[in-house]
Every structure is written in structure tokens, then in C-alpha cells.
Design a protein around this motif. Sequence first.
Motif, mmCIF file in Angstrom:
data_model
loop_
_atom_site.group_PDB
_atom_site.id
_atom_site.type_symbol
_atom_site.label_atom_id
_atom_site.label_comp_id
_atom_site.label_asym_id
_atom_site.label_seq_id
_atom_site.Cartn_x
_atom_site.Cartn_y
_atom_site.Cartn_z
ATOM 1 N N THR A 1 0.850 -1.189 0.000
ATOM 2 C CA THR A 1 0.000 0.000 0.000
ATOM 3 C C THR A 1 0.882 1.235 0.000
ATOM 4 O OG1 THR A 1 -1.706 -1.164 1.237
ATOM 5 C CG2 THR A 1 -1.800 1.229 1.238
ATOM 6 N N LEU A 2 0.695 2.099 -0.947
ATOM 7 C CA LEU A 2 1.515 3.293 -1.079
ATOM 8 C C LEU A 2 1.225 4.273 0.055
ATOM 9 C CD1 LEU A 2 3.522 4.799 -2.880
ATOM 10 C CD2 LEU A 2 1.567 5.817 -4.035
ATOM 11 N N ALA B 1 10.126 1.675 21.498
ATOM 12 C CA ALA B 1 9.255 0.575 21.056
ATOM 13 C C ALA B 1 9.684 0.021 19.698
ATOM 14 C CB ALA B 1 7.802 1.047 21.006
ATOM 15 N N ALA B 2 10.235 0.891 18.846
ATOM 16 C CA ALA B 2 10.621 0.453 17.504
ATOM 17 C C ALA B 2 11.754 -0.565 17.515
ATOM 18 C CB ALA B 2 11.027 1.665 16.657
ATOM 19 N N LYS B 3 12.514 -0.631 18.624
ATOM 20 C CA LYS B 3 13.614 -1.594 18.702
ATOM 21 C C LYS B 3 13.105 -3.033 18.641
ATOM 22 C CE LYS B 3 17.147 -1.019 21.386
ATOM 23 N NZ LYS B 3 18.244 -0.771 20.437
ATOM 24 N N PRO C 1 7.824 -8.699 2.719
ATOM 25 C CA PRO C 1 7.214 -7.947 1.609
ATOM 26 C C PRO C 1 6.005 -7.129 2.043
ATOM 27 C CG PRO C 1 7.769 -10.169 0.910
ATOM 28 C CD PRO C 1 7.996 -10.136 2.394
ATOM 29 N N GLY C 2 5.844 -5.991 1.390
ATOM 30 C CA GLY C 2 4.666 -5.163 1.625
ATOM 31 C C GLY C 2 4.918 -3.884 2.385
ATOM 32 N N ALA C 3 6.169 -3.457 2.512
ATOM 33 C CA ALA C 3 6.445 -2.179 3.170
ATOM 34 C C ALA C 3 5.800 -1.041 2.388
ATOM 35 C CB ALA C 3 7.950 -1.957 3.275
ATOM 36 N N SER C 4 5.244 -0.071 3.098
ATOM 37 C CA SER C 4 4.567 1.047 2.442
ATOM 38 C C SER C 4 5.545 2.092 1.929
ATOM 39 C CB SER C 4 3.594 1.710 3.421
ATOM 40 O OG SER C 4 4.300 2.225 4.540
ATOM 41 N N VAL C 5 6.685 2.231 2.599
ATOM 42 C CA VAL C 5 7.704 3.218 2.237
ATOM 43 C C VAL C 5 9.025 2.716 2.800
ATOM 44 C CG1 VAL C 5 7.203 4.604 4.298
ATOM 45 C CG2 VAL C 5 8.339 5.671 2.345
ATOM 46 N N ILE C 6 10.130 3.036 2.131
ATOM 47 C CA ILE C 6 11.452 2.577 2.559
ATOM 48 C C ILE C 6 12.397 3.776 2.614
ATOM 49 C CG2 ILE C 6 13.417 1.082 2.022
ATOM 50 C CD1 ILE C 6 11.456 -0.663 0.379
ATOM 51 N N THR C 7 13.140 3.886 3.725
ATOM 52 C CA THR C 7 14.166 4.916 3.847
ATOM 53 C C THR C 7 15.496 4.245 4.184
ATOM 54 O OG1 THR C 7 12.575 6.561 4.640
ATOM 55 C CG2 THR C 7 14.898 7.020 5.029
ATOM 56 N N LYS D 1 13.323 6.112 12.488
ATOM 57 C CA LYS D 1 13.032 4.700 12.727
ATOM 58 C C LYS D 1 11.554 4.521 13.111
ATOM 59 C CE LYS D 1 15.974 2.647 15.424
ATOM 60 N NZ LYS D 1 16.653 2.093 16.639
ATOM 61 N N ASN D 2 11.079 5.336 14.038
ATOM 62 C CA ASN D 2 9.681 5.244 14.461
ATOM 63 C C ASN D 2 8.720 5.656 13.362
ATOM 64 O OD1 ASN D 2 9.024 4.522 17.471
ATOM 65 N ND2 ASN D 2 10.978 5.630 17.531
ATOM 66 N N LEU D 3 9.089 6.664 12.567
ATOM 67 C CA LEU D 3 8.227 7.076 11.456
ATOM 68 C C LEU D 3 8.025 5.930 10.472
ATOM 69 C CD1 LEU D 3 9.494 10.705 10.775
ATOM 70 C CD2 LEU D 3 7.153 10.061 11.422
ATOM 71 N N MET D 4 9.075 5.179 10.200
ATOM 72 C CA MET D 4 8.944 4.046 9.287
ATOM 73 C C MET D 4 8.119 2.928 9.926
ATOM 74 S SD MET D 4 10.371 4.820 6.393
ATOM 75 C CE MET D 4 9.600 6.414 6.699
ATOM 76 N N VAL D 5 8.416 2.581 11.164
ATOM 77 C CA VAL D 5 7.706 1.492 11.836
ATOM 78 C C VAL D 5 6.217 1.799 11.977
ATOM 79 C CG1 VAL D 5 7.445 0.283 14.043
ATOM 80 C CG2 VAL D 5 9.723 0.613 13.067
ATOM 81 N N LEU D 6 5.881 2.999 12.444
ATOM 82 C CA LEU D 6 4.487 3.360 12.704
ATOM 83 C C LEU D 6 3.677 3.515 11.420
ATOM 84 C CD1 LEU D 6 5.049 5.968 15.557
ATOM 85 C CD2 LEU D 6 4.187 3.623 15.797
ATOM 86 N N ASN D 7 4.353 3.735 10.295
ATOM 87 C CA ASN D 7 3.658 3.916 9.026
ATOM 88 C C ASN D 7 3.746 2.689 8.119
ATOM 89 O OD1 ASN D 7 2.639 6.932 8.672
ATOM 90 N ND2 ASN D 7 4.570 7.025 9.814
ATOM 91 N N GLY D 8 4.096 1.548 8.701
ATOM 92 C CA GLY D 8 4.174 0.323 7.918
ATOM 93 C C GLY D 8 5.329 0.297 6.951
#
Length: 292
Positions: A19-20, A76-78, A103-109, A136-143
Motif C-alpha cells: 500500500t503506497l 518501542a521500535a527496537k 514484503p509489503g512495506a509502504s515506504v522505505i528509507t 526509525k519510528n516514522l517508518m515502523v508506525l507507518n508500515g
Amino acid sequence: MFRTIFLGALAAVGLSSATLAAQLAPFKDDLFAYPGIMKTADGGDYIVVDYNEMRDINGRDEVPELRVKRRYIDLAAKRMQKDLVVTTASGPIKVMAAGKIEPGASVITIYLHGQGGNRQQGMNDFTFGGNFNRIKNLMVLNGGLYLTPDFRDFGDKGVAQVAGLIAYFKSQSPQAKLFVACGSMGGSLCWGLSQDAEAAKNISGLVMLGSLWEDKFTGSPAYKRRIPVFFGHGSRDPVFAIDNQEAFYQKIRSTTKGYPVRFVRFETGNHGTPIRMSDWRGVLNWMLSVSP
């Protein structure tokens, strides 16, 4: 203990209909907002931010430059963090990952460290004012997925390794926008990736943090795709002079009208200031809205 991933496993895993991510949801935005805007220009694409070392380091850190105050981070992201080895056509690459590895990450940094760094720098929760903990948390919390790799060098070998890493994770999450952030000398890898036709197809934005410039970028595959570029730079940077970086920013703007490029100047900031102070959510949400 490392978990090893092989490119050949893609056939078994299959491709995902990720999902984008249209925009990233907030995470501690009030604490990481720019402390004051001194000047704006170029329709808001150029910003001068008021930076004060006593406030933005001593007032923010429990131990200056070593340990940020607890309220700036969330550990928590750890729980979604792993150390991996990805085998690519250019050899194995060690990478720390946080978020949706499957598979299925919404965004990758992806964060690429500078001279003397390693994959652990960009995964450290407590240094640089907690700003790595925030991405790190922005990526985890946003899938999404956050990656910090090691690489052989800052030349062709390193570029090839990172390109292989990008190809692997992009293949798992083909609909995900993928952003590459480069600190200091890591910028040579960002510019190298921009010249790689295959890598350029997979990248949706470049984030340059206290980094260098590359005049050849304006003829690169990435430039032709209109991949957005963000520059964060301290006005007192002793490694890469800000006058040269600002001139390069203006060159990009003048070469192609309306090219998506932004510059944040941290007034009185030093070499590492952009890594500490850049607003990850603001930068990435802008890129999500303008990237190809």
C-alpha cells in the motif's frame, strides 16, 4: 546473530502489492519542529533555520552529543529491529533494519553513513538529538522499513552494493517509495546511485545531510526522472563549504524550471547539524507528494 537473505529467495517469496504511503503520520512533531524560521525564499523551497547550540544540543541532550533526553525518543521500535546480511550480485552486505522487513512495506528509507561511520550510526536511538530514533519510528508506525547498511567504500564498489540492496528490498515492496539519505561523505554514494540507470528507477528521492555536491547530477538518469532532492546544511560546515552547496542547489533550480529541490540552511550550524535537526517527516512528506 545475523539473519541472511538471498536474492534468489525472491522467486519463492513473490512480489507484494504494498500500500503506497501517501503521507507519513506524525511522531513527536512538536519536539522536532524547526525552532525558528529566519528567512524563506524561492517560494518556500529555501529556508534559513535559527540554530542555537546551547538550546539545540545542551538543552536537548542529557549528555551533550551522546545521549538525548528520554522524552525525544520511543524505544518501542527496537522490537522491530534486526541485523541482517543480504547477498547481492556485488557480494554480501550487512544491514540493520527496523520495520516491515517482509514484503509489503509502504515506504522505505535508507541512511548511508559518512567517513568513519558504520551501519550502527543511523540506528542509534540516543545520538544526534534522537533524530535517528524519529525516522526509525516514522517508518515502523507507518508500515515502512528503515535500513542502515555497511558498504565497502564510497566509490564504485559501495555504489554497486547499495544498488543491490535497493534492488532487493524494492523487489519485495515494488509499490513502496524508496528514499536514500546520505550523511557527509555518504553523499558520494547518493550521487553514484543517481548515475546508475537501474538504481535511479527505484529511488524516489535523495536527502543530502551536510554532504557534498556533484555537478554531473544534472545529466543523470535520476535527474531526468525528476527525483526530488533535499539539502540540509550548516552555515559553519568546515568540511563541505555551504557556499558551494547553495550554488549547486541554485544550479539545479536554474537548469530545469520547477525541478523539485529544497534547501534548509541551519544558521551557525556545524557539519553534523543537519543530521540532528532536519525534519524527517516534513522532508519525506514533501518527497512523497512530488516524487515520480
